[in-house]
Motif scaffolding. Structure first.
Motif, PDB file in Angstrom:
ATOM      1  N   ILE A  51       9.980  62.533 -82.209  1.00  0.00           N
ATOM      2  CA  ILE A  51      10.909  61.597 -81.599  1.00  0.00           C
ATOM      3  C   ILE A  51      11.473  60.716 -82.703  1.00  0.00           C
ATOM      4  CG2 ILE A  51      11.156  59.694 -79.970  1.00  0.00           C
ATOM      5  CD1 ILE A  51       8.744  61.014 -78.457  1.00  0.00           C
ATOM      6  N   GLN A  52      12.773  60.715 -82.834  1.00  0.00           N
ATOM      7  CA  GLN A  52      13.450  59.882 -83.831  1.00  0.00           C
ATOM      8  C   GLN A  52      13.948  58.623 -83.133  1.00  0.00           C
ATOM      9  OE1 GLN A  52      16.368  61.643 -86.630  1.00  0.00           O
ATOM     10  NE2 GLN A  52      17.841  60.263 -85.679  1.00  0.00           N
ATOM     11  N   LYS A  53      13.490  57.479 -83.630  1.00  0.00           N
ATOM     12  CA  LYS A  53      13.904  56.207 -83.038  1.00  0.00           C
ATOM     13  C   LYS A  53      15.056  55.607 -83.840  1.00  0.00           C
ATOM     14  CE  LYS A  53       9.492  55.309 -80.981  1.00  0.00           C
ATOM     15  NZ  LYS A  53       8.478  54.360 -80.663  1.00  0.00           N
ATOM     16  N   ALA A  54      15.865  54.843 -83.169  1.00  0.00           N
ATOM     17  CA  ALA A  54      17.047  54.259 -83.806  1.00  0.00           C
ATOM     18  C   ALA A  54      16.725  52.995 -84.588  1.00  0.00           C
ATOM     19  CB  ALA A  54      18.113  53.963 -82.757  1.00  0.00           C
ATOM     20  N   ASP A  55      15.521  52.476 -84.485  1.00  0.00           N
ATOM     21  CA  ASP A  55      15.200  51.216 -85.153  1.00  0.00           C
ATOM     22  C   ASP A  55      14.655  51.383 -86.570  1.00  0.00           C
ATOM     23  OD1 ASP A  55      12.798  52.325 -84.490  1.00  0.00           O
ATOM     24  OD2 ASP A  55      11.957  50.538 -83.567  1.00  0.00           O
ATOM     25  N   GLY A  56      14.386  52.589 -87.007  1.00  0.00           N
ATOM     26  CA  GLY A  56      13.872  52.831 -88.353  1.00  0.00           C
ATOM     27  C   GLY A  56      15.000  53.133 -89.315  1.00  0.00           C
ATOM     28  N   PRO A  57      14.731  53.990 -90.283  1.00  0.00           N
ATOM     29  CA  PRO A  57      15.778  54.344 -91.254  1.00  0.00           C
ATOM     30  C   PRO A  57      16.896  55.185 -90.631  1.00  0.00           C
ATOM     31  CG  PRO A  57      13.804  55.622 -91.654  1.00  0.00           C
ATOM     32  CD  PRO A  57      13.460  54.619 -90.597  1.00  0.00           C
ATOM     33  N   VAL A  63      15.580  63.524 -80.003  1.00  0.00           N
ATOM     34  CA  VAL A  63      14.374  64.345 -79.943  1.00  0.00           C
ATOM     35  C   VAL A  63      14.642  65.517 -80.876  1.00  0.00           C
ATOM     36  CG1 VAL A  63      12.881  65.767 -78.499  1.00  0.00           C
ATOM     37  CG2 VAL A  63      13.874  63.673 -77.571  1.00  0.00           C
ATOM     38  N   ILE A  64      13.722  65.724 -81.833  1.00  0.00           N
ATOM     39  CA  ILE A  64      13.879  66.806 -82.806  1.00  0.00           C
ATOM     40  C   ILE A  64      12.973  67.953 -82.373  1.00  0.00           C
ATOM     41  CG2 ILE A  64      13.772  67.451 -85.227  1.00  0.00           C
ATOM     42  CD1 ILE A  64      13.814  64.398 -85.845  1.00  0.00           C
ATOM     43  N   LEU A  65      13.585  69.075 -82.068  1.00  0.00           N
ATOM     44  CA  LEU A  65      12.848  70.258 -81.628  1.00  0.00           C
ATOM     45  C   LEU A  65      12.782  71.248 -82.786  1.00  0.00           C
ATOM     46  CD1 LEU A  65      14.713  70.742 -78.229  1.00  0.00           C
ATOM     47  CD2 LEU A  65      12.576  69.506 -78.610  1.00  0.00           C
ATOM     48  N   TYR A  66      11.586  71.762 -83.060  1.00  0.00           N
ATOM     49  CA  TYR A  66      11.398  72.727 -84.144  1.00  0.00           C
ATOM     50  C   TYR A  66      11.134  74.111 -83.545  1.00  0.00           C
ATOM     51  CZ  TYR A  66      10.965  68.614 -87.079  1.00  0.00           C
ATOM     52  OH  TYR A  66      11.206  67.438 -87.732  1.00  0.00           O
ATOM     53  N   ILE A  67      12.005  75.051 -83.902  1.00  0.00           N
ATOM     54  CA  ILE A  67      11.883  76.424 -83.410  1.00  0.00           C
ATOM     55  C   ILE A  67      12.035  77.362 -84.601  1.00  0.00           C
ATOM     56  CG2 ILE A  67      12.831  78.171 -81.858  1.00  0.00           C
ATOM     57  CD1 ILE A  67      14.124  75.790 -80.309  1.00  0.00           C
ATOM     58  N   LYS A  91       2.393  68.961 -78.208  1.00  0.00           N
ATOM     59  CA  LYS A  91       3.155  69.538 -79.311  1.00  0.00           C
ATOM     60  C   LYS A  91       3.669  68.485 -80.287  1.00  0.00           C
ATOM     61  CE  LYS A  91       4.438  73.798 -77.051  1.00  0.00           C
ATOM     62  NZ  LYS A  91       5.500  74.767 -76.788  1.00  0.00           N
ATOM     63  N   ILE A  92       3.307  67.214 -80.060  1.00  0.00           N
ATOM     64  CA  ILE A  92       3.662  66.162 -81.017  1.00  0.00           C
ATOM     65  C   ILE A  92       2.593  66.162 -82.098  1.00  0.00           C
ATOM     66  CG2 ILE A  92       3.950  63.685 -81.394  1.00  0.00           C
ATOM     67  CD1 ILE A  92       4.827  63.394 -78.543  1.00  0.00           C
ATOM     68  N   PRO A  93       2.966  66.222 -83.385  1.00  0.00           N
ATOM     69  CA  PRO A  93       1.944  66.189 -84.444  1.00  0.00           C
ATOM     70  C   PRO A  93       1.197  64.861 -84.424  1.00  0.00           C
ATOM     71  CG  PRO A  93       4.150  66.593 -85.346  1.00  0.00           C
ATOM     72  CD  PRO A  93       4.309  66.340 -83.898  1.00  0.00           C
TER      73      PRO A  93
END
Length: 115
Positions: A51-57, A63-67, A91-93
């Motif tokens: 999950i990419q939040k807007a408050d960081g860098p 939501v980043i899905l890896y396939i 499935k979240i590391p």
């Protein structure tokens, strides 16, 4: 004289870039665009997600899905994605930063009880 400053300039710039990469490893790997749709068959093939939040860098919530080694950026507001995330929380590391400290504390408590 100009030939001397050019290698120095390249050296300084490369050191700054290396330092920034070390300090902010995710800053250069942000989703810059997100999809508002995702086919169900792609969701079924997801290996893990972040999950990419807007408050960081990064300045965009995603939501980043890896396939299969590829990265797909989708909107966290998609109803299908929200439902899928709730079912696939495993499935979240996970970060393993506190595991050792807790184990040490437990062994200390056991030793104190024995005495």
């Amino acid at each position: 004289r100009q030939a001397m400053t050019c290698p120095l300039h390249i050296y300084l710039v490369s050191n700054i870039v290396i330092t920034l990469l070390a300090l902010f490893p995710g800053a250069f790997n942000c989703c810059t665009e997100i999809s508002d749709e995702i086919p169900r068959r792609i969701l079924q093939r997801v290996e893990r997600f972040d999950i990419q939040k807007a408050d960081g860098p990064c300045h965009l919530e995603a939501v980043i899905l890896y396939i299969e080694g590829r990265k797909f950026c989708v909107s966290p507001r998609i109803r299908k994605v929200k439902k899928w995330m709730n079912k696939n929380k495993h499935k979240i590391p996970r970060k393993k930063s506190h595991g050792r400290k807790q184990r040490k504390m437990k062994t200390i408590k056991k030793k104190e009880k024995k005495q």
